[in-house]
Design a protein around this motif. Structure first.
Motif, short mmCIF file in Angstrom:
data_model
loop_
_atom_site.label_atom_id
_atom_site.label_comp_id
_atom_site.label_asym_id
_atom_site.label_seq_id
_atom_site.Cartn_x
_atom_site.Cartn_y
_atom_site.Cartn_z
N SER A 285 -12.80 -4.88 3.21
CA SER A 285 -12.62 -3.22 3.13
C SER A 285 -12.41 -2.73 1.84
O SER A 285 -13.05 -1.52 1.48
CB SER A 285 -11.52 -2.76 4.02
OG SER A 285 -10.10 -3.26 3.49
N GLU B 195 -15.42 -0.25 0.10
CA GLU B 195 -14.90 1.16 -0.50
C GLU B 195 -15.42 1.20 -1.95
O GLU B 195 -15.74 2.37 -2.31
CB GLU B 195 -13.44 1.52 -0.36
CG GLU B 195 -12.96 1.86 1.15
CD GLU B 195 -11.53 2.09 1.14
OE1 GLU B 195 -11.15 2.72 2.20
OE2 GLU B 195 -10.93 1.92 0.20
N SER C 153 -13.30 3.13 7.04
CA SER C 153 -12.43 3.41 5.92
C SER C 153 -11.02 3.56 5.83
O SER C 153 -10.63 4.70 6.34
CB SER C 153 -13.12 4.09 4.58
OG SER C 153 -12.26 4.53 3.49
N THR D 155 -8.92 4.24 3.55
CA THR D 155 -8.69 5.21 2.63
C THR D 155 -9.23 6.75 2.94
O THR D 155 -8.72 7.65 2.93
CB THR D 155 -9.34 4.96 1.21
OG1 THR D 155 -8.70 3.89 0.73
CG2 THR D 155 -8.91 5.98 0.38
N VAL E 287 -15.36 5.21 -2.59
CA VAL E 287 -13.92 5.66 -2.93
C VAL E 287 -13.61 5.41 -4.53
O VAL E 287 -13.98 4.37 -4.96
CB VAL E 287 -12.70 4.78 -2.03
CG1 VAL E 287 -11.31 4.95 -2.91
CG2 VAL E 287 -12.67 5.04 -0.69
#
Length: 332
Positions: A219, A223, A283, A285, A320
């Motif tokens: 993950s 990102e 995601s 975040t 991100v």
């Protein structure tokens, strides 16, 4: 197999297999751990195949076997691919250790590297069972490493350089990574007999760091826009990572789908199939779905198994913005 499996079990780990190598999947609550790494730092045991290459022709041999330009100076390294008929079959982190080169390869891919080396002038020694490698990643990873590393010079920089030192009484080599999680990152190499103590130092001494497994690794790297061998690179040609794509115009892109698609789902553009989803998740975040796909054309939707469609437009990478940009994020 993990070299400190019992220690991981004491932390509540569950396991999975990657190319026949048993690695930590997670320690529970992988999304919470994901945020802990982003905000502070985390530690993961990486299941590399490890090779030491010796011999007078070692630099030229590794350059023939990979796409990497191997540095001539001790303490420096590089990143490249092992190709078979133009397609990626392994990625290789190669470091110049003076009288030998150390190659860190994805789990199960060391044999591809060995076969690509010339038959004379070099020797490749399998050190997978003799060395352990821990990744330290996060917005405060530099502070974490500096708090426990004794070298006299602090954490190494820039990316792909390394220093030798100690953590407690254990000798280590610390490598500056190319920020695959979008945060500062390092890899700590030690002997397997020292691995349990080094892991304890990384998690519990100096600035604390959360242990994390491959689910969180996947993950974080998604990102950050970092392609992984198993999902994005394997079987593709290196040009898919460029803005121009390969000979068929195929390139790796980021998608913002309305829902999380299955890996392998067909990507459509203007009513025709143009590619495939390689990796997707919600995601932690951003709190919304993100995906990687290899496509030849402008994506508009993803097909589902039940005949439905998920709207999915192309977005710029990374998904991100962390404290550093991944050195492996595809070109815009």
């Amino acid at each position: 197999m993990s070299v400190i499996e019992g220690v991981h079990e004491d932390h509540g780990a569950t396991f999975r297999s990657v190319e026949g190598r048993r690695v930590v999947a997670d320690y529970g609550r992988p999304e919470r751990t994901h945020r802990a790494v982003r905000n502070v730092a985390g530690v993961i045991e990486l299941g590399y195949d490890i090779r030491a290459v010796t011999g007078p022709d070692r630099i030229a041999a590794v350059e023939r076997a990979t796409t990497a330009d191997v540095p001539r100076s001790d303490g420096e390294g590089c990143y490249g691919f092992v190709l078979d008929d133009g397609a990626i079959v392994a990625d290789a982190h190669v470091y110049n250790g003076g009288d030998r080169l150390l190659a860190l390869l994805a789990p199960g891919r060391g044999d591809w590297f060995d076969r690509a080396l010339p038959n004379s002038g070099v020797e490749s020694t399998d050190l997978t069972g003799e060395l352990a490698v821990f990744g330290v990643h996060g917005s405060q990873a530099t502070e974490k490493v500096a708090s426990v590393l004794s070298t006299g010079g602090g954490a190494p920089e820039p990316a792909h350089t390394f220093v030798r030192g100690s953590m407690g009484d254990e000798g280590v080599t610390v490598i500056a990574s190319d920020a695959p999680t979008g945060e500062a990152g390092y890899e700590v190499v030690c002997g397997v007999d020292d691995a349990e103590r080094v892991f304890d130092t990384l998690v519990n001494r100096g600035l604390n760091a959360a242990p994390f497994g491959y689910r969180t690794w996947e993950s974080l790297t998604l990102e950050a826009g970092t392609p992984l061998l198993e999902t994005e690179l394997d079987g593709n040609a290196p040009p898919v990572l460029t803005r121009h794509g390969d000979e068929g115009g195929r390139q790796l892109v980021g998608l913002a789908p309305d829902a999380v698609p299955d890996p392998g789902a067909t990507v459509s553009g203007d009513r025709a199939p143009i590619g495939t989803v390689t990796r997707a998740l919600e995601s932690p975040t951003l709190g919304k779905p993100i995906a990687f796909a290899v496509v030849a054309g402008e994506p508009t939707a993803i097909e589902t198994d039940d005949g439905g469609r998920i709207e999915a437009g192309k977005v710029s990478l990374p998904f991100v913005e962390g404290s550093q940009r991944s050195g492996r994020c595809p070109e815009a």
